[in-house]
Enzyme design. Structure first.
Site, PDB file in Angstrom:
ATOM      1  N   THR A  85       0.872  -1.174   0.000  1.00 36.12           N
ATOM      2  CA  THR A  85       0.000   0.000   0.000  1.00 36.12           C
ATOM      3  C   THR A  85       0.910   1.225   0.000  1.00 36.12           C
ATOM      4  O   THR A  85       2.129   1.098   0.148  1.00 36.12           O
ATOM      5  CB  THR A  85      -0.869   0.064   1.275  1.00 36.12           C
ATOM      6  OG1 THR A  85      -0.007   0.230   2.417  1.00 36.12           O
ATOM      7  CG2 THR A  85      -1.698  -1.189   1.469  1.00 36.12           C
ATOM      8  N   VAL A 111       7.669  -2.151   6.730  1.00 33.34           N
ATOM      9  CA  VAL A 111       7.542  -0.689   6.692  1.00 33.34           C
ATOM     10  C   VAL A 111       8.197  -0.147   5.427  1.00 33.34           C
ATOM     11  O   VAL A 111       9.343  -0.469   5.110  1.00 33.34           O
ATOM     12  CB  VAL A 111       8.177  -0.047   7.938  1.00 33.34           C
ATOM     13  CG1 VAL A 111       7.979   1.464   7.893  1.00 33.34           C
ATOM     14  CG2 VAL A 111       7.553  -0.617   9.203  1.00 33.34           C
ATOM     15  N   LYS A 112       7.408   0.669   4.725  1.00 34.29           N
ATOM     16  CA  LYS A 112       7.923   1.287   3.494  1.00 34.29           C
ATOM     17  C   LYS A 112       8.603   2.607   3.844  1.00 34.29           C
ATOM     18  O   LYS A 112       7.962   3.511   4.418  1.00 34.29           O
ATOM     19  CB  LYS A 112       6.778   1.578   2.535  1.00 34.29           C
ATOM     20  CG  LYS A 112       6.581   0.524   1.470  1.00 34.29           C
ATOM     21  CD  LYS A 112       5.368   0.873   0.661  1.00 34.29           C
ATOM     22  CE  LYS A 112       5.582   0.623  -0.793  1.00 34.29           C
ATOM     23  NZ  LYS A 112       4.370   0.944  -1.566  1.00 34.29           N
ATOM     24  N   ILE A 113       9.873   2.691   3.474  1.00 30.61           N
ATOM     25  CA  ILE A 113      10.642   3.913   3.692  1.00 30.61           C
ATOM     26  C   ILE A 113      11.127   4.396   2.321  1.00 30.61           C
ATOM     27  O   ILE A 113      11.718   3.610   1.568  1.00 30.61           O
ATOM     28  CB  ILE A 113      11.889   3.621   4.583  1.00 30.61           C
ATOM     29  CG1 ILE A 113      11.488   2.972   5.924  1.00 30.61           C
ATOM     30  CG2 ILE A 113      12.728   4.873   4.782  1.00 30.61           C
ATOM     31  CD1 ILE A 113      10.797   3.881   6.918  1.00 30.61           C
TER      32      ILE A 113
END
Ligand code: E4P
Length: 237
Positions: free
Chosen positions: A27, A84-86
Site C-alpha cells: 500500500t 515498513v515502506k521507507i
C-alpha cells in the site's frame, strides 16, 4: 516469482486472495486514500489480519527521518507481518538510508520505496532493505527502460549474493507485468484490475463456450438415444 496486490480495497483483496495467487500486499498513502482507508492504523491492522503471515507493506507518512523511525516502530507493533515502506530519499533529497539501516538492525523489515535508479537500488540493499521497490511506470514516465533497470539490479543482487528482493510496482499496463517478470523481478505488485485482465482472453471465452455447447448437444443426444431405446423396449413387450 511472487505476486503481491497493490491495493487497499478489501473487496478486491478478498476476491484475489481466494484465487490462490497472492503472496503479499503493498500500500502507500495514495492507495489508502483512493480506496477510502483514511485511518491508517485501523486499515493496516485489518489488512494484516487478512494476509495472515504474508507481508503487508505500510508506508511512513512523514518527511522527517527521526519521525520515520518512530512511525516504523509503531507500525511494526500493529502486526507481525507488517513491512515498513521507507522512501530511499525524502522530498528534499535527503538520504533515508540511515533510517533503513537502523530499522533493519532492530529487526523491522523494510521495503525501500520510490526507487527509480540502479544506484538507489544498490544503496538501499547495502543499507539492509529486505525489499527494493522499483517503480516501473514512473521509470518509463521519464523515458527510461524499466525492464533494463530491473534486469541490471537483479544481476547485481545475484552476483553479490544479496538476499534483498526486487518488488516491481507502478504497473500501468499488462505488458509492464510481463516485462518485469521476464526481466527478473522477484515480486510484482499488481493493482487488482490488471489481474482480471491477465487471466482473461476473448478466444478462451469462445473456446469454453464451444465446449459447453457441444457438451449440451451430447446430453440431448444421450437423452434421444435413451428415449429411442425405451420406446423399442416397450414395443417388444
Ligand atoms: C507500490 O509499492 C507503489 O507504491 C505503487 O505501485 C506506486 O504506483 P504509482 O507509480 O502508480 O503511484
Amino acid at each position: 516469482m511472487q505476486v503481491f496486490l497493490d491495493s487497499a480495497n478489501q473487496k478486491e483483496i478478498e476476491k484475489w486472495l481466494h484465487q490462490g495467487v497472492v503472496d503479499g500486499l503493498t500500500t502507500n498513502p495514495s492507495i489508502m486514500f483512493k480506496d477510502g482507508v483514511y485511518d491508517i492504523e485501523q486499515g493496516a491492522r485489518r489488512l494484516c489480519a487478512l494476509f495472515g503471515d504474508r507481508p503487508v507493506s505500510v508506508e511512513v507518512t512523514t518527511n522527517d527521518c527521526k519521525e520515520m523511525v518512530e512511525q516504523a516502530r509503531t507500525f511494526a507493533r500493529w502486526a507481525q507481518n507488517v513491512v515498513v515502506k521507507i522512501p530511499v530519499i525524502n522530498e528534499n533529497g535527503e538520504s533515508c538510508l540511515g533510517v533503513i539501516n537502523s530499522l533493519t538492525r532492530e529487526g523491522i523489515l523494510v521495503n525501500t520505496t520510490a526507487i527509480l535508479s540502479f544506484n538507489q537500488a544498490i544503496l538501499a540493499t547495502k543499507a539492509g532493505a529486505t525489499y527494493v521497490s522499483i517503480f516501473a511506470g514512473r521509470v518509463a514516465d521519464e523515458g527510461n527502460d524499466a525492464a533494463l533497470l530491473i534486469r541490471n539490479v537483479r544481476q547485481w543482487l545475484d552476483a553479490w549474493e544479496y538476499t534483498t528482493k526486487i518488488i516491481v510496482g507502478s504497473i500501468r499496463t499488462v505488458m509492464d507485468i510481463q516485462a518485469a517478470a521476464l526481466a527478473g523481478a522477484h515480486i510484482i505488485t499488481i493493482p487488482p484490475p490488471f489481474l482480471a485482465k491477465m487471466v482473461d482472453h476473448k478466444y478462451t471465452r469462445e473456446t469454453v463456450r464451444q465446449f459447453n455447447q457441444d457438451a449440451d448437444k451430447a446430453l440431448v443426444q444421450i437423452a434421444e438415444v435413451r428415449a429411442a431405446a425405451a420406446a423399442a423396449g416397450a414395443s417388444n413387450d
